[in-house]
Enzyme design. Structure first.
Site, PDB file in Angstrom:
ATOM      1  N   TYR A   1      24.280 -21.124  22.539  1.00  0.00           N
ATOM      2  CA  TYR A   1      23.558 -20.332  23.778  1.00  0.00           C
ATOM      3  C   TYR A   1      23.666 -18.523  22.410  1.00  0.00           C
ATOM      4  CZ  TYR A   1      23.247 -22.580  27.908  1.00  0.00           C
ATOM      5  OH  TYR A   1      22.017 -23.406  28.989  1.00  0.00           O
TER       6      TYR A   1
ATOM      7  N   LYS B   1      33.828 -32.514  22.137  1.00  0.00           N
ATOM      8  CA  LYS B   1      33.633 -33.486  21.200  1.00  0.00           C
ATOM      9  C   LYS B   1      33.511 -33.433  20.081  1.00  0.00           C
ATOM     10  CE  LYS B   1      30.421 -37.228  20.991  1.00  0.00           C
ATOM     11  NZ  LYS B   1      30.739 -38.131  21.290  1.00  0.00           N
TER      12      LYS B   1
ATOM     13  N   ASP C   1      30.635 -36.692  27.070  1.00  0.00           N
ATOM     14  CA  ASP C   1      30.548 -37.901  27.021  1.00  0.00           C
ATOM     15  C   ASP C   1      30.880 -38.515  28.208  1.00  0.00           C
ATOM     16  OD1 ASP C   1      32.518 -38.502  25.177  1.00  0.00           O
ATOM     17  OD2 ASP C   1      30.566 -40.390  24.272  1.00  0.00           O
TER      18      ASP C   1
ATOM     19  N   ASP D   1      26.944 -26.032  31.006  1.00  0.00           N
ATOM     20  CA  ASP D   1      25.986 -25.752  31.721  1.00  0.00           C
ATOM     21  C   ASP D   1      24.958 -27.369  31.909  1.00  0.00           C
ATOM     22  OD1 ASP D   1      23.241 -24.848  32.313  1.00  0.00           O
ATOM     23  OD2 ASP D   1      22.068 -25.769  30.839  1.00  0.00           O
TER      24      ASP D   1
ATOM     25  N   ASP E   1      25.509 -28.863  36.779  1.00  0.00           N
ATOM     26  CA  ASP E   1      24.041 -28.994  37.189  1.00  0.00           C
ATOM     27  C   ASP E   1      24.846 -31.054  37.369  1.00  0.00           C
ATOM     28  OD1 ASP E   1      23.007 -26.964  36.389  1.00  0.00           O
ATOM     29  OD2 ASP E   1      20.937 -28.581  36.223  1.00  0.00           O
TER      30      ASP E   1
END
Ligand code: IPM
Ligand code: MG
Length: 359
Positions: free
Chosen positions: A141, A191, A223, A247, A251
């Site tokens: 970000y 990851k 993942d 982020d 959600d």
């Protein structure tokens, strides 16, 4: 000394949902005899329209001076075409960076009354209580370099995912402390099989684990974590991850609780000064219709009282008032199921405030 809360309604449904949380704040102030003063400031597109800047100095100064900030939501198609650095989202991102709000807490808790509103089977989500700890002021970000440039006659977009050891350690500590205070299990999401930045992340988290022998640590690729969240979400207690993965996963976790309209958040600095906002966006498609769910914002207010004002008792009372209203069968459209009463944004806020006053 009176505590200062800055109200930043923002755009879209922001002003509607924040108005309901302010009702609940007034009810809490009366019921618990709190000494709180409030002020308001523009942010996002609303600030851009007036000041040509999504975070004008006047708003930033007020934010710096406040003990805590109650934030609505920002953005909308109206501002999609303006220069990137002036877009509403930049106002929020700058606010996070300027105030050093590196620790983002996103609790996904299923109210038992909403088990039927989740898209997953009730037995998969009943009793769900996950806390996602998202690093909020670093990673891709904010990493430099970033931009869109011309290369060999075409445009190339690029961003940089970067974390220093100290940034990882800082958020890791917050996550370990929070895990220690609840289920004592921490899952770090990375990851590391592909990205060096998260290889370091994993190493630093493992290093920290030595200081928290009472917390059981595990690591999961992002993942797989996304898949496990819908397969068997109750395996998680606290999850800690970087800005972008957090982020996305938050959600996803929000939907497990029936609606993204239920998920609150706290963004804290080192001193527990914080910005509190619902995890959902500004929902421009339903703005102004009085149908948005104000509960994520009301629950964010509860977090504000708990973390920045040290009033866990008031926070618990607000959460209990929300649960009581759900038990009474009141539902905004997003969480409505057969046999419940569909209510407006304002009716939901009024009901929670009334329950709190009567508590
Ligand atoms: C969130 C939002 C923000 C983010 C946007 C509005 C910049 O999606 O708080 O999750 O990406 O952090
Ligand atoms: Mg988001």
């Amino acid at each position: 000394m009176s505590k200062q809360i800055l109200i930043m309604p923002g755009d879209g449904i922001g002003p509607e949902i924040v108005a309901e949380a302010v009702k609940v704040l007034h009810a809490a102030t009366a019921r618990f005899d709190l000494d709180i003063s409030t002020d308001e400031a523009l942010v996002g597109g609303a600030a851009y329209d007036v000041h040509g800047d999504p975070l004008p100095d006047v708003s930033l100064d007020k934010a710096r001076a406040a003990d805590a900030i109650l934030f609505g939501s920002i953005g909308g198609p109206k501002w999609d075409a303006i220069e990137r650095s002036k877009r509403p989202e930049r106002g929020l991102l700058r606010l996070r960076a300027e105030l050093g709000l590196f620790a983002n807490l996103r609790p996904a808790i299923l109210f038992p009354q909403l088990a039927g509103a989740s898209s997953l089977k009730p037995e998969v989500v009943s009793g769900l209580d996950i806390l996602i700890v998202r690093e909020l002021t670093g990673g891709i970000y904010f990493g430099q370099p970033r931009g869109i440039r011309e290369e060999n006659g075409e445009r190339v977009g690029f961003n940089t995912d970067v974390y220093s050891e100290s940034e990882i350690r800082r958020i890791g500590k917050v996550a370990f402390e929070l895990a220690r205070a609840r289920g004592k299990r921490l899952c770090s999401v990375d990851k590391a099989n592909v990205l060096e930045v998260t290889e370091l992340w994993k190493e630093v988290i493992n290093d920290l684990a030595g200081d928290y022998p009472d917390v059981e640590v595990s690591h999961m690729y992002v993942d797989n974590a996304a898949m496990q969240l819908v397969r068997a979400p109750k395996q998680f207690d606290v999850m800690v991850t970087g800005n972008l993965f957090g982020d996305i996963l938050s959600d996803e976790a929000a939907m497990l609780t029936g609606s993204i309209g239920m998920l609150p958040s706290a963004s804290l600095d080192q001193q527990r000064k914080g910005l509190y906002e619902p995890c959902h966006g500004s929902a421009p498609d339903i703005a102004g219709q009085g149908i948005a769910n104000p509960l994520a914002t009301i629950l964010s207010l509860a977090m504000l009282l708990r973390y920045s004002l040290d009033r866990g008792d008031v926070a618990t009372a607000i959460e209990a008032a929300v649960e009581a209203v759900l038990e009474d069968g009141l539902r905004t459209a997003d969480i409505h199921t057969d046999g419940c009463r569909k209510v407006s944004t304002a009716e939901m806020g009024d009901a929670v405030a009334a329950r709190l006053k009567a508590s």
